[in-house]
Design an enzyme around this catalytic site. Sequence first.
Site, mmCIF file in Angstrom:
data_model
loop_
_atom_site.group_PDB
_atom_site.id
_atom_site.type_symbol
_atom_site.label_atom_id
_atom_site.label_comp_id
_atom_site.label_asym_id
_atom_site.label_seq_id
_atom_site.Cartn_x
_atom_site.Cartn_y
_atom_site.Cartn_z
ATOM 1 N N GLU A 173 11.140 36.985 -20.607
ATOM 2 C CA GLU A 173 12.467 37.251 -21.199
ATOM 3 C C GLU A 173 12.355 37.830 -22.609
ATOM 4 O O GLU A 173 12.978 37.311 -23.551
ATOM 5 C CB GLU A 173 13.318 35.972 -21.194
ATOM 6 C CG GLU A 173 13.642 35.510 -19.794
ATOM 7 C CD GLU A 173 14.704 34.415 -19.705
ATOM 8 O OE1 GLU A 173 15.039 33.806 -20.742
ATOM 9 O OE2 GLU A 173 15.180 34.172 -18.589
ATOM 10 N N GLU A 292 13.151 33.843 -11.750
ATOM 11 C CA GLU A 292 13.954 32.680 -12.145
ATOM 12 C C GLU A 292 15.313 32.838 -11.481
ATOM 13 O O GLU A 292 16.037 33.805 -11.766
ATOM 14 C CB GLU A 292 14.118 32.590 -13.663
ATOM 15 C CG GLU A 292 12.855 32.162 -14.373
ATOM 16 C CD GLU A 292 13.056 31.868 -15.856
ATOM 17 O OE1 GLU A 292 14.150 31.421 -16.241
ATOM 18 O OE2 GLU A 292 12.095 32.101 -16.617
HETATM 19 O O1 AHR Z 1 14.196 27.977 -16.653
HETATM 20 C C1 AHR Z 1 14.639 27.611 -17.945
HETATM 21 C C2 AHR Z 1 14.537 28.757 -18.929
HETATM 22 O O2 AHR Z 1 15.430 29.758 -18.553
HETATM 23 C C3 AHR Z 1 13.219 29.481 -19.015
HETATM 24 O O3 AHR Z 1 12.320 28.883 -19.881
HETATM 25 C C4 AHR Z 1 13.610 30.825 -19.546
HETATM 26 O O4 AHR Z 1 12.754 31.837 -19.136
HETATM 27 C C5 AHR Z 1 15.034 31.005 -19.070
HETATM 28 O O5 AHR Z 1 15.884 31.382 -20.080
#
Ligand code: AHR
Length: 500
Positions: A173, A292
């Site tokens: 990210e 994610e």
């Molecule tokens: O999954 C929780 C968080 O969400 C992770 O660390 C990050 O990559 C995202 O913002």
Amino acid sequence: MTTAQITVRRDAVVAPLNRRIFGSFVEHLGRCVYNGIYEPEHPTANEDGFRLDVVELVRELGSTTIRYPGGNFVSGFRWEDSVGPREKRPVRRDLAWHSLETNQVGVDEFARWLKLTGSELMMAVNLGTRGIEAALDLLEYCNHPSGTALSDQRIANGTPEPHDIRMWCLGNEMDGPWQTGYMTADDYGKLAARTAQAMKAADRGLELVVCGSSGSSMPTFGDWERTVLEHAYEHVDFISCHAYYQERRGDLDSYLASSLDMQYFIETVVSTADHVGNKLRSSKKIKLSFDEWNIWYLDEHRESDEVNDEWRYAPRQLEDVYSVADAVVLGNLLITLLANHDRVASASLAQLVNVIAPIMTEPGGDAWRQTTFFPFSVTSRLASGDVLRPRIDVPSYDTAAHGAAPLVDAIVTADDERSAVFLVNRSRTESITVTVDVSELAASRITEAVTLWDDDVYAKNTLEDQERVGLKTLEGASLDEGTLTVVLPPVSWSAVALAS
Ligand code: AHR
């Protein structure tokens, strides 16, 4: 009474099933690792300190490739701290989650834990506070067989065989202002391209994931992907997508149609990647790593005091407790990932244990399944062969967030001996009778028909009531001359397995 007709053609293949679509994610965050998968004092702990009751649930969940060690955590991670004699490992501050990192679980222990769960390791390198050299060092430590400084260090640390990690994430990210060392798309694209070029000089067979946007609502969404890929296209194999959903302001109708946003996200990233590829006259197609995705009541966490000024070990952070509605949405998101499996070749449910997770644990106590555990584990267990895109004829309903949304969504998988149909009913009020033409599939009997629904769409499994919600038999499912008929309860996720 609403009805739906689904037609499945054996040649409507999206893609052969790649089990990486059932990946998950373990981050050094809250109680995911410490007092989650790792709790040396727990009665079920093995010699490494890993809870074997949790291992058993992870196996039942059926997750495959597991992304590690973050997430936001990776942007401050010094991998060298996490290897070697445990008593010599330093305690560090983790700036991402404002907690203490003891490094008692590191690269080698985690690789051993993955062997217990039967999963593949997908490693992320730190491009926040570190760069090319640290990435190359970690790669050498993990993957080089022997006879170099870092591979010999791994062997001396008790791991003679290389970890042979295939998938690597180039940071995490990097578009997000919350990320330690976040960058502009231009700066990140250049760094990612150089890091990828160097890593592939060490091993041409690596599969590298460049960071896409942290969400489709990021102000730079689309432009970020374009700029990053203009730099890195020829060096990388995947671009990442991250998306979290939650019910907002009591608008369950919109929430139940969240997968329409995921569809928009995927289509936008695919068209942006293909635009860059075409501009570069490249013959290669970039794949998507949806590394994610989940339900996350992020708005509530922002307002909470979970991340405060104390530096704590394994604090309770992001411990969302999921409802039946959350599980139905999660099952639908998985349907959408499968429906786009020709481009989404890998995905990671974020995360695995305690932190926005399908599995919860109590220190010294039980481990149990959240509602969201069920659609994931059943889909992973029943899906096989090819993913098939069905034709779905069903009325739509209006949503404030996504416009018209079909009341039913579905996906099908099939091999020569068995097939499976996964379905959701998004209606809040109506059962829907669905007929599915399965005449072209190996389908002469129903071997399993299950559903997840409840009179109370907000029912949850908790420490006190761990089995309040579970799978139920999908009553009345029938198969007659190539037509499967099911009645889907309101706000439900269902699966029907068929065999020849
Ligand atoms: O999954 C929780 C968080 O969400 C992770 O660390 C990050 O990559 C995202 O913002």
